[in-house]
Design a protein around this motif. Sequence first.
Motif, short mmCIF file in Angstrom:
data_model
loop_
_atom_site.label_atom_id
_atom_site.label_comp_id
_atom_site.label_asym_id
_atom_site.label_seq_id
_atom_site.Cartn_x
_atom_site.Cartn_y
_atom_site.Cartn_z
N ILE A 28 0.84 -1.20 0.00
CA ILE A 28 0.00 0.00 0.00
C ILE A 28 0.87 1.25 0.00
N SER A 29 1.92 1.23 0.82
CA SER A 29 2.79 2.40 0.94
C SER A 29 3.62 2.65 -0.31
N MET A 30 3.65 1.68 -1.23
CA MET A 30 4.42 1.79 -2.47
C MET A 30 3.58 2.17 -3.68
N ILE A 31 2.30 2.39 -3.50
CA ILE A 31 1.42 2.63 -4.64
C ILE A 31 1.47 4.09 -5.10
N ASP A 32 1.64 4.27 -6.41
CA ASP A 32 1.36 5.55 -7.05
C ASP A 32 -0.09 5.48 -7.51
N LEU A 33 -0.99 6.02 -6.70
CA LEU A 33 -2.42 5.95 -6.99
C LEU A 33 -2.71 6.86 -8.19
N ALA A 43 2.28 8.13 -3.71
CA ALA A 43 2.10 9.30 -4.58
C ALA A 43 0.72 9.26 -5.24
N ILE A 44 0.29 10.42 -5.69
CA ILE A 44 -0.88 10.56 -6.56
C ILE A 44 -0.35 10.94 -7.93
N CYS A 45 -0.69 10.15 -8.95
CA CYS A 45 -0.16 10.36 -10.30
C CYS A 45 -1.26 10.85 -11.23
N VAL A 46 -1.02 12.02 -11.86
CA VAL A 46 -2.04 12.67 -12.68
C VAL A 46 -1.38 13.31 -13.91
N GLY A 79 3.03 13.82 3.32
CA GLY A 79 3.94 12.69 3.10
C GLY A 79 3.68 11.96 1.79
N ILE A 80 2.77 12.48 0.97
CA ILE A 80 2.43 11.87 -0.31
C ILE A 80 2.94 12.78 -1.42
N ALA A 81 3.66 12.21 -2.36
CA ALA A 81 4.19 12.99 -3.47
C ALA A 81 3.13 13.21 -4.54
N VAL A 82 3.27 14.29 -5.28
CA VAL A 82 2.50 14.49 -6.50
C VAL A 82 3.37 14.05 -7.67
N ALA A 83 2.91 13.04 -8.39
CA ALA A 83 3.61 12.57 -9.60
C ALA A 83 2.80 13.00 -10.81
N SER A 84 3.50 13.41 -11.84
CA SER A 84 2.81 13.81 -13.07
C SER A 84 3.48 13.17 -14.27
N VAL A 85 2.69 12.58 -15.14
CA VAL A 85 3.22 12.13 -16.43
C VAL A 85 3.54 13.36 -17.27
N TRP A 101 12.36 3.31 -3.41
CA TRP A 101 13.07 2.57 -4.45
C TRP A 101 12.19 1.59 -5.23
N PHE A 102 10.96 1.39 -4.79
CA PHE A 102 10.07 0.50 -5.54
C PHE A 102 8.65 1.04 -5.42
N ARG A 103 7.95 1.10 -6.56
CA ARG A 103 6.58 1.59 -6.61
C ARG A 103 5.72 0.68 -7.47
N PHE A 104 4.44 0.72 -7.21
CA PHE A 104 3.44 0.11 -8.09
C PHE A 104 2.64 1.23 -8.75
N GLY A 105 2.58 1.24 -10.08
CA GLY A 105 1.68 2.15 -10.76
C GLY A 105 0.33 1.49 -10.88
N ALA A 106 -0.66 1.99 -10.14
CA ALA A 106 -1.92 1.24 -10.05
C ALA A 106 -3.07 2.14 -9.63
N SER A 107 -4.26 1.65 -9.86
CA SER A 107 -5.46 2.28 -9.31
C SER A 107 -6.31 1.24 -8.59
#
Length: 320
Positions: free
Chosen positions: A62-67, A101-104, A121-127, A287-293
Amino acid sequence: MPTTAAPRGPVPSDVVTSDAALRRYLHGLPGVDAVGLEARAAGLGTRSIKTTAKAYAIDLAISMIDLTTLEGADTPGKVRALCAKGRHPDPTDPSAPRVAAICVYPDMAAVAREALGAGSGIAVASVATAFPAGRAGLDVKLADTREAVAAGADEIDMVIDRGAFLTGRYLQVYEEIRQVKDACGAAHLKVIFENGELATYDNIRRASWLAMLAGADFIKTSTGKVAVSATPPNTLLMLEAVRDFRTATGRQVGVKPAGGIRTAKDALKYLVMVNETLGDDWLSPDWFRFGASSLLNDLLMQRQKLATGRYSGPDYVTVD
């Protein structure tokens, strides 16, 4: 047991001085044992995790998810709801960890930044870089990146020019990654290969080394927009690449499988793969993430089952 041989010695200092030198280095990497790679990935997928170890692994996943939400129909309201879920994945259990992270898309980065607020504590990730196809000029890609960073993105997920890569224009791909990395400033850069379009394991390995040489902070399997996304073999290959790269250069790079990982069972298989290939050094959201929803929902249901002995079902988690 590794399924690819590591390059011998440090990376030569002149490897990126010309297209010919870069091509010579990348094509000089030891070839991938496809049969061995797939057998190793399948074998690791049979490992069983039980009781307290399973509970720990679910929370770690859960802590590795880029939602993620990357749809043309995305709205500020949807992004705000996703941020709320990322901060408190299970409103009935405050002990549930937050996501990484939240990826948008870039135009939603400011909305996510505001919704998360300071100190989440949550990053904002952007494509960026004309995601998902990458079919744009470098000036457009750099502007896309700078726009996302200016809007508050802590992490940029860029796509490589697969056409350039597949026709052997490696130095062009290298320069694009390097310049996007510069445009990121303090933001971390994840480089997406779209493994399903690279077609061969040798190409995936070459792309991994190319991106890492250019300064990638993470290497990422896929956009989630094509038929073949993350698979255990292609992720294992990338894990072995970052391991070998650290041995050769002393620099650690993260890995992000994305697309097609939907169940807690699948996520735990990937964590076993990380542990067996890289050890504790990479068992962290750094160092490790899951790109997922949808993955988060199944992890939450499995977490509830471990806590209560009952499987609550999808009606008891929010729909992304």
